[in-house]
Design an enzyme around this catalytic site. Structure first.
Site, mmCIF file in Angstrom:
data_model
loop_
_atom_site.group_PDB
_atom_site.id
_atom_site.type_symbol
_atom_site.label_atom_id
_atom_site.label_comp_id
_atom_site.label_asym_id
_atom_site.label_seq_id
_atom_site.Cartn_x
_atom_site.Cartn_y
_atom_site.Cartn_z
ATOM 1 N N CYS A 155 0.806 -1.222 0.000
ATOM 2 C CA CYS A 155 0.000 0.000 0.000
ATOM 3 C C CYS A 155 0.840 1.274 0.000
ATOM 4 O O CYS A 155 0.352 2.349 -0.330
ATOM 5 C CB CYS A 155 -0.959 -0.005 1.187
ATOM 6 S SG CYS A 155 -2.138 -1.362 1.089
ATOM 7 N N HIS A 189 -2.950 7.097 3.181
ATOM 8 C CA HIS A 189 -3.475 5.831 2.676
ATOM 9 C C HIS A 189 -4.895 5.626 3.202
ATOM 10 O O HIS A 189 -5.178 5.854 4.375
ATOM 11 C CB HIS A 189 -2.554 4.685 3.127
ATOM 12 C CG HIS A 189 -3.066 3.351 2.712
ATOM 13 N ND1 HIS A 189 -3.455 3.077 1.429
ATOM 14 C CD2 HIS A 189 -3.278 2.214 3.426
ATOM 15 C CE1 HIS A 189 -3.870 1.836 1.359
ATOM 16 N NE2 HIS A 189 -3.782 1.284 2.556
ATOM 17 N N ASN A 247 -10.342 0.259 0.166
ATOM 18 C CA ASN A 247 -8.878 0.336 0.134
ATOM 19 C C ASN A 247 -8.388 -0.194 -1.220
ATOM 20 O O ASN A 247 -8.545 -1.377 -1.509
ATOM 21 C CB ASN A 247 -8.338 -0.506 1.293
ATOM 22 C CG ASN A 247 -6.830 -0.502 1.391
ATOM 23 O OD1 ASN A 247 -6.133 -0.095 0.460
ATOM 24 N ND2 ASN A 247 -6.305 -0.974 2.505
HETATM 25 C C1 LIG Z 1 -10.573 -5.099 9.928
HETATM 26 C C2 LIG Z 1 -11.212 -4.139 10.922
HETATM 27 C C3 LIG Z 1 -12.259 -3.289 10.216
HETATM 28 C C4 LIG Z 1 -11.880 -4.952 12.002
HETATM 29 O O1 LIG Z 1 -12.475 -4.085 12.950
HETATM 30 P P1 LIG Z 1 -12.423 -4.437 14.505
HETATM 31 O O2 LIG Z 1 -13.221 -3.404 15.196
HETATM 32 O O3 LIG Z 1 -10.975 -4.594 14.877
HETATM 33 O O4 LIG Z 1 -13.205 -5.815 14.559
HETATM 34 P P2 LIG Z 1 -12.675 -7.233 15.061
HETATM 35 O O5 LIG Z 1 -11.682 -7.789 14.102
HETATM 36 O O6 LIG Z 1 -12.280 -7.099 16.498
HETATM 37 O O7 LIG Z 1 -14.004 -8.044 14.965
HETATM 38 C C5 LIG Z 1 -15.117 -7.763 15.796
HETATM 39 C C6 LIG Z 1 -16.225 -8.711 15.439
HETATM 40 O O8 LIG Z 1 -16.761 -8.379 14.153
HETATM 41 C C7 LIG Z 1 -16.792 -9.531 13.322
HETATM 42 N N1 LIG Z 1 -16.610 -9.127 11.932
HETATM 43 C C8 LIG Z 1 -15.441 -9.026 11.241
HETATM 44 N N2 LIG Z 1 -15.719 -8.613 9.991
HETATM 45 C C9 LIG Z 1 -17.055 -8.454 9.904
HETATM 46 C C10 LIG Z 1 -17.926 -8.058 8.886
HETATM 47 N N3 LIG Z 1 -17.482 -7.710 7.652
HETATM 48 N N4 LIG Z 1 -19.248 -7.995 9.147
HETATM 49 C C11 LIG Z 1 -19.737 -8.306 10.364
HETATM 50 N N5 LIG Z 1 -18.950 -8.711 11.377
HETATM 51 C C12 LIG Z 1 -17.623 -8.775 11.147
HETATM 52 C C13 LIG Z 1 -15.668 -10.409 13.836
HETATM 53 O O9 LIG Z 1 -15.901 -11.757 13.470
HETATM 54 C C14 LIG Z 1 -15.781 -10.180 15.332
HETATM 55 O O10 LIG Z 1 -16.834 -10.964 15.817
HETATM 56 P P3 LIG Z 1 -16.717 -11.682 17.268
HETATM 57 O O11 LIG Z 1 -16.585 -10.543 18.238
HETATM 58 O O12 LIG Z 1 -17.993 -12.420 17.354
HETATM 59 O O13 LIG Z 1 -15.499 -12.528 17.167
HETATM 60 C C15 LIG Z 1 -10.156 -3.206 11.556
HETATM 61 O O14 LIG Z 1 -9.340 -3.944 12.436
HETATM 62 C C16 LIG Z 1 -9.288 -2.555 10.533
HETATM 63 O O15 LIG Z 1 -9.743 -1.809 9.691
HETATM 64 N N6 LIG Z 1 -7.967 -2.767 10.596
HETATM 65 C C17 LIG Z 1 -7.049 -2.220 9.636
HETATM 66 C C18 LIG Z 1 -7.066 -3.070 8.429
HETATM 67 C C19 LIG Z 1 -6.389 -2.417 7.290
HETATM 68 O O16 LIG Z 1 -6.446 -1.237 7.176
HETATM 69 N N7 LIG Z 1 -5.752 -3.194 6.423
HETATM 70 C C20 LIG Z 1 -5.083 -2.728 5.270
HETATM 71 C C21 LIG Z 1 -3.916 -1.908 5.632
HETATM 72 S S1 LIG Z 1 -2.977 -1.510 4.249
#
Ligand SMILES: CC(C)(COP(=O)(O)OP(=O)(O)OC[C@H]1O[C@@H](n2cnc3c(N)ncnc32)[C@H](O)[C@@H]1OP(=O)(O)O)[C@@H](O)C(=O)NCCC(=O)NCCS
Length: 319
Positions: free
Chosen positions: A110, A245, A275
């Site tokens: 990225c 980003h 993204n």
């Molecule tokens: C991926 C991201 C959105 C997840 O958000 P979060 O608040 O950390 O959520 P979690 O991973 O803790 O998941 C929370 C719950 O939501 C659920 N969940 C994950 N994706 C889901 C979706 N698309 N829809 C519904 N529920 C979802 C998980 O299974 C989890 O459920 P549980 O509590 O029953 O286990 C966040 O961590 C993020 O954006 N991180 C950066 C990723 C990124 O930018 N990557 C590219 C960088 S170049």
């Protein structure tokens, strides 16, 4: 010798996919995706190839710059999701544009556009090129596990490009860094069919520790902006535009809060595109330029971060 950005361009595939459409085959919802990420939709390739997107963004950047492809001395493409591993995506772009200059790819996930810009700047500084096309094009949808709701809702396809020319005061500052970590965000390569291979290859889909990337992203943006400002001997408040980003709206809003900069100085495009990896920054820069938000003399901080874990920052002055 410094450089000037002559012009920018961008392209998205035609097909827009809303969060609601994803919830037709995934256990997810528009409410979850939007509140956790700020994403409402993404554009996905259907009939378009990545070559098509890269060429469309490049043609627009050339046209805006008033430069003909025959006047280019170098084409650098940033991609990790090319239509072909060989030749480089940049060679396909060169062929379709009718350019005959050297063309190669840079792979820095990225942060790739910022790393590619640094390579281009090096060619200009050494007197090896006067006009360079830098294009970032990504088809993230081909690298996703479409049954994994935690990753596939985040990404989309798209391209962005810029043409730069020797002469000018850029960069005001530049910083690149890598915190080596091959597991937090990864897409394995070709599995192949070598009869000698004994270890099992992993499936070639993206895997990610979302929480770790989230924390890394906020810190990367804030640290980089402070470094760029300090290197250029200006205050963070003197930076007019921030092109970060586009991974998650919550990453952007936390960074805005920590940096104490006005919210409307930070460009947002991820609501519509998700993204698009290394294409995020040139895409957002092009949006900024096309909405006439940029004035001559404005300062712009670009910060890319992602797998690697790579971080790249540029402080630029608009022409
Ligand atoms: C991926 C991201 C959105 C997840 O958000 P979060 O608040 O950390 O959520 P979690 O991973 O803790 O998941 C929370 C719950 O939501 C659920 N969940 C994950 N994706 C889901 C979706 N698309 N829809 C519904 N529920 C979802 C998980 O299974 C989890 O459920 P549980 O509590 O029953 O286990 C966040 O961590 C993020 O954006 N991180 C950066 C990723 C990124 O930018 N990557 C590219 C960088 S170049």
């Amino acid at each position: 010798m410094g450089f000037t950005i002559l012009g920018t361009g961008s392209a998205l595939p035609k097909r827009r996919v809303s969060n609601d459409e994803l919830s037709e085959f995934l256990d997810t919802s528009d409410e979850w995706i939007f509140t956790r990420t700020g994403i409402k939709s993404r554009h996905v390739c259907t009939t378009e190839s990545l070559d098509d997107l890269a060429v469309a963004a490049s043609e627009q950047a050339l046209q805006t710059s008033g430069v003909d492809a025959s006047q280019l001395d170098l084409i650098v493409c940033s991609t990790t999701t090319g239509d072909h591993l060989v030749p480089a995506e940049a060679c396909a772009v060169a062929e379709r544009l009718g350019a005959t200059c050297p063309a190669f790819d840079v792979s820095a996930a990225c942060a790739g556009f910022v790393f590619a810009l640094d390579v281009a700047e090096g060619y200009i500084a050494r007197g090896r090129a006067r006009r360079v096309l830098i294009v970032a094009a990504e088809q993230m949808t081909r690298a996703l596990d479409w049954t994994d709701r935690a990753t596939c809702v985040l990404f989309g396809d798209g391209a962005g490009a810029a043409v730069i020319e020797a002469g000018g005061e850029n960069p005001l500052a530049v910083e690149l860094s890598t915190s080596p970590d091959a597991e937090t965000l990864r897409v394995p390569g070709l599995a192949g069919s070598s009869p000698y291979k004994t270890a099992q290859d992993r499936e070639s889909v993206l895997s990610m520790n979302g929480r770790r990337v989230f924390k890394f992203g906020v810190n990367a943006i804030c640290d980089m902006v402070h470094k760029l400002a300090s290197d250029a001997s200006i205050a963070v408040e003197d930076i007019d535009h921030f092109v970060f980003h586009q991974a998650n709206e919550r990453i952007l809003s936390q960074a805005v809060k920590r940096l104490g900069v006005p919210d409307d100085c930070v460009v947002r495009t991820l609501r519509e595109t998700g993204n698009i990896s290394s294409a995020c920054i040139p895409f957002a820069l092009d949006r900024l330029a096309r909405t006439n938000a940029l004035n001559a003399g404005d300062t712009i901080a670009l910060v890319g971060f992602g797998a690697g874990l790579d971080v790249g920052g540029y402080l630029l002055r608009w022409k």
